[in-house]
Motif scaffolding. Structure first.
Motif, short mmCIF file in Angstrom:
data_model
loop_
_atom_site.label_atom_id
_atom_site.label_comp_id
_atom_site.label_asym_id
_atom_site.label_seq_id
_atom_site.Cartn_x
_atom_site.Cartn_y
_atom_site.Cartn_z
N MET A 135 42.76 25.83 -47.86
CA MET A 135 42.26 26.67 -46.46
C MET A 135 41.16 25.73 -45.79
N LEU A 136 40.32 25.16 -46.87
CA LEU A 136 39.07 24.50 -45.97
C LEU A 136 39.41 23.69 -45.14
N PRO A 137 40.48 22.61 -45.59
CA PRO A 137 40.98 21.35 -44.78
C PRO A 137 41.14 21.96 -43.32
N LEU A 138 41.47 22.98 -43.16
CA LEU A 138 42.06 23.70 -41.98
C LEU A 138 40.95 23.86 -40.90
N PHE A 139 39.81 24.25 -41.72
CA PHE A 139 38.72 24.51 -40.95
C PHE A 139 37.69 23.32 -40.47
N LEU A 140 37.81 22.14 -41.47
CA LEU A 140 37.14 21.00 -41.25
C LEU A 140 37.62 20.44 -40.22
N PRO A 141 36.66 19.31 -39.37
CA PRO A 141 37.09 18.78 -38.36
C PRO A 141 38.20 17.86 -38.77
N ASP B 287 39.47 14.24 -38.86
CA ASP B 287 39.22 13.14 -40.07
C ASP B 287 38.55 13.38 -41.17
N PHE B 288 37.80 14.37 -41.30
CA PHE B 288 36.89 14.94 -42.52
C PHE B 288 37.42 15.41 -43.46
N THR B 289 37.54 14.55 -44.65
CA THR B 289 38.21 15.10 -45.88
C THR B 289 37.37 15.12 -47.00
N ILE B 290 37.22 15.99 -47.92
CA ILE B 290 36.67 15.95 -49.14
C ILE B 290 37.95 16.00 -50.08
N ASP B 291 37.64 14.97 -51.22
CA ASP B 291 38.60 14.92 -52.34
C ASP B 291 38.69 16.18 -53.02
N ALA B 292 40.10 16.34 -53.35
CA ALA B 292 40.45 17.78 -53.82
C ALA B 292 39.60 18.17 -55.05
N LEU B 293 39.56 17.16 -55.95
CA LEU B 293 38.85 17.50 -57.08
C LEU B 293 37.35 17.70 -56.78
N VAL B 294 36.68 17.22 -56.01
CA VAL B 294 35.24 17.66 -55.70
C VAL B 294 35.15 18.85 -55.04
#
Lengths: 246, 453
Positions: free
Chosen positions: B302-308, B310-317
């Motif tokens: 869900m989080l990736p849907l809310f983030l702008p 091109d902004f990604t955080i590594d899945a493990l992080v």
């Protein structure tokens, strides 16, 4: 003696919720003066001295300790506490620290004194209360009387100008009361200013310059020990003394 | 007394004697604990029978009937062995690397090994109280090691040091190069060392400055040895990480990071400042009220849907952050329990000595509170260690996930493969949890020395 008071308490009023626990208390304590406060339980004795080093806040009035003004806002709490040492009924030593560490903690962390120097000073005070040999012990490993003497040394290590004692012997076995009282008498002989809340009337007679009798949050009577015990003026005082002096 | 006189005067003191033999030693133990009443005798016998019923088949399965050698499934078939087959250990041997590293590239596994070795090397002396230099040791393990471990395991280099990233955050980054990197590094070192000198030199002399210089030299050495000023080690995407490696990364990070979070939340919740209190309560109740699976799911999908865009955080992080916050909320309540158990007189005494709130908290309250709650904290650490298996559902293959993947290999499909695999991983988890439990008992005894009279 009260010309240049080190503690000036003026029309002090305090409420716990709706309960008016201190009512218009006025008291001046001169330098090197020894005051004993007595009275029935719930009369506000402890609350009064706890106000002096700002462990309790109050709603009206003013307390001045060595020129430091402590109004109802308690703005200069830290300054006052640095000048005032306190000894509690239940000792309140820090159980996870050794006796020596109990005595050096505040000098090191509040006064920024180097550890070695703080330890030397602490040992000096532990010698003064006659338990230098317990320096490495934990509070749980020594007797109640010894714990209370450590508590006194801990307070002295901060070089306070005034010492407050809140029923220092009430939680002690009868056998240990004397060793603590003797320590306080020693201190008095050295000229320490002190306010002692206690039920030990023999101690009051021996040490006090003035005895303050409180009841229902008010100061009922203040007098020299001789006059206080021989010729109590107020009816309530007489009644109290007749109960405890048999 | 018996002669009728009311008076009694002791003339000789009674010396202390050892207790009667039947109450001590093995005989005493058997008599007083196991066979002291008919009911207890019956219980004792019943327990021995139950123990026998459990232990015999376990030993038979794990050791006696087990197959130890072989190269594929046929080695573990009853038709081939000639007796009922127990554990199929060749399966574990064949899949061992996968269970430990997951899909971490084979030629890069030395990096994982090196990380394990470094962790062990730094952690072991930290756990033994007698070994000196705890401050430096702790700094190395809690501050330096996470960075080193990250670049070891993940690979990649640093484009720049402090100023590059500051500029980057401001959108003004320059083209990275080795020379620029070292200029950046040198500038940072100069600024920090000057700062340290300015703040500490007057009161503490040259020691802090020297420490800072040493720290920067050491950092430079690490950067050089790992080529962080260039490309660094070959990057290994966290999707390739797996097995015990991931289990340890998630649980150690979770445990270490959850402590400060827990302490902060517990202090917040016991604070008198309404904003802090309400925020802490809301935070704790939110994270405690949501299942960990939901947290992981939310963080991953869900989080990736809310983030702008091109902004990604590594899945493990994301998973690490989720578990740390989750465990932090639990720890907060445990620690709050400890704070409440410290008598009010302690704060009063500290206040009366002129100690500020933070000094009272750090020197008086927390040391006592944390000692009270070691069992509770270790409880939640152990729970967290095992809960890490839940990362499986967000497609991260931890120890158990790698095991499941290994089951899928038709080469090793035998009737006992499943049991063997679970027995092996179960043993790993048990050793980890039991180790934590024993160590916590040791710490408890040591820290509570003051309670013994």
């Amino acid at each position: 003696m009260a010309d240049d008071p080190i503690i000036r308490i003026q029309s002090l009023n305090k409420w716990f919720g709706q309960f008016h626990v201190l009512r218009d208390v006025n008291l001046n304590v001169g330098r090197r003066e020894r005051i004993v406060v007595c009275g029935p339980s719930g009369s506000g004795k402890s609350t009064l001295i706890r106000c002096v080093n700002a462990l309790e806040e109050f709603q009206e009035g003013e307390i001045v300790v060595d020129g430091i003004e402590l109004g109802p806002r308690l703005k200069r709490v830290d300054d006052v506490r640095r000048e005032v040492g306190m000894v509690f009924q239940s000792f309140n030593l820090f159980p996870h620290l050794t006796v020596l560490d109990n005595c050096t903690l505040a000098p090191i962390w509040v006064r920024n004194i180097p550890k070695k120097q703080a330890e030397e000073t602490a040992m000096k005070f532990l010698e003064r209360v006659h338990i230098p040999d317990k320096a490495g012990k934990y509070p749980g490993q020594i007797s109640g009387g010894q714990q209370q003497r450590v508590a006194i040394a801990r307070a002295l290590a901060m070089n306070p100008k005034v010492m407050l004692f809140d029923e220092p012997t009430s939680a002690l076995d009868p056998e240990m009361v004397k060793e603590v009282l003797d320590t306080i008498v020693d201190l008095a002989d050295d000229g320490m200013t002190m306010i002692v809340v206690t039920h030990e009337m023999g101690f009051a007679r021996e040490v006090a310059n003035r005895v303050v009798f409180m009841d229902a949050g008010q100061v009922i009577e203040i007098n020299t020990p001789d006059e206080f015990f021989a010729h109590p003026q107020n009816e309530r005082t007489r009644q109290f003394l007749s109960q405890i002096l048999r | 007394m018996s002669d009728g006189s009311p008076a009694f005067v002791r003339t000789a003191l009674v010396p202390s004697r050892p207790p009667p033999v039947v109450t001590t030693g093995l005989a005493g133990f058997l008599r007083t604990r196991l066979f002291n009443s008919p009911f207890n005798i019956a219980l004792t016998i019943l327990c021995f029978v139950l123990l026998g019923l459990v232990i015999t088949p376990t030993v038979k399965f794990m050791l006696i009937d087990a197959v130890w050698h072989g190269s594929d499934r046929t080695a573990c078939l009853e038709s081939r062995v000639g007796h009922p087959v127990g554990a199929c250990w060749p399966f574990i041997r064949a899949k061992f690397a996968q269970l430990i590293y997951g899909f971490y590239p084979e030629d890069q596994r030395w990096r994982a090994n090196l990380t394990f070795a470094l962790a062990a090397l730094l952690l072991a002396p930290l756990l033994v109280p007698r070994i000196p230099g705890k401050a430096i040791n702790a700094a190395l393990f809690f501050v330096a090691f996470p960075f080193v471990a990250f670049f070891l395991l993940h690979g990649g280099g640093l484009n720049g040091f402090l100023f590059y990233w500051l500029a980057n955050a401001a959108g003004q980054a320059w083209e990275p190069s080795v020379v620029r990197f070292w200029i950046d590094f040198g500038l940072t070192a100069a600024v920090v060392i000057a700062g340290v000198a300015w703040i500490f030199a007057r009161r503490e002399g040259l020691r802090p400055v020297l420490l800072a210089v040493v720290a920067f030299v050491a950092t430079a050495a690490v950067i050089l040895s790992m080529h962080l000023d260039r490309e660094g080690l070959q990057p290994v995407d966290t999707r390739q990480w797996g097995g015990l490696l991931v289990t340890l990364v998630v649980s150690v990070t979770g445990i270490v990071a959850s402590m400060p979070i827990g302490i902060a939340l517990a202090l917040g919740r016991t604070s008198k400042i309404p904003v802090l209190k309400i925020t802490s309560v809301a935070f704790i109740e939110f994270w405690r009220g949501v299942p960990l699976i939901t947290v992981l799911f939310f963080a991953t999908y869900m989080l990736p849907l809310f983030l702008p865009g091109d902004f990604t955080i590594d899945a493990l992080v994301r998973v690490l952050v989720g578990t740390a916050l989750f465990a932090g909320a639990y720890n907060a309540e445990v620690i709050r329990g400890g704070l409440l158990a410290v008598p009010r007189g302690q704060t009063e005494a500290a206040n009366a000595l002129g100690l500020s709130y933070w000094k009272t908290t750090g020197l008086i309250m927390l040391p006592q509170a944390l000692r009270h709650v070691i069992p509770g904290l270790v409880n939640s650490f152990i729970a967290l260690f095992k809960d890490t298996t839940l990362v499986l559902i967000v497609a991260i293959f931890d120890l158990l996930g790698s095991l499941r993947a290994a089951f899928a290999d038709p080469n090793w499909a035998t009737p006992t493969t499943l049991f063997t695999g679970f027995a092996f991983t179960g043993l790993i988890y048990w050793v980890g949890c039991f180790g934590m439990s024993r160590y916590s008992l040791f710490v408890e005894r040591r820290l509570n020395a003051h309670r013994q009279t």
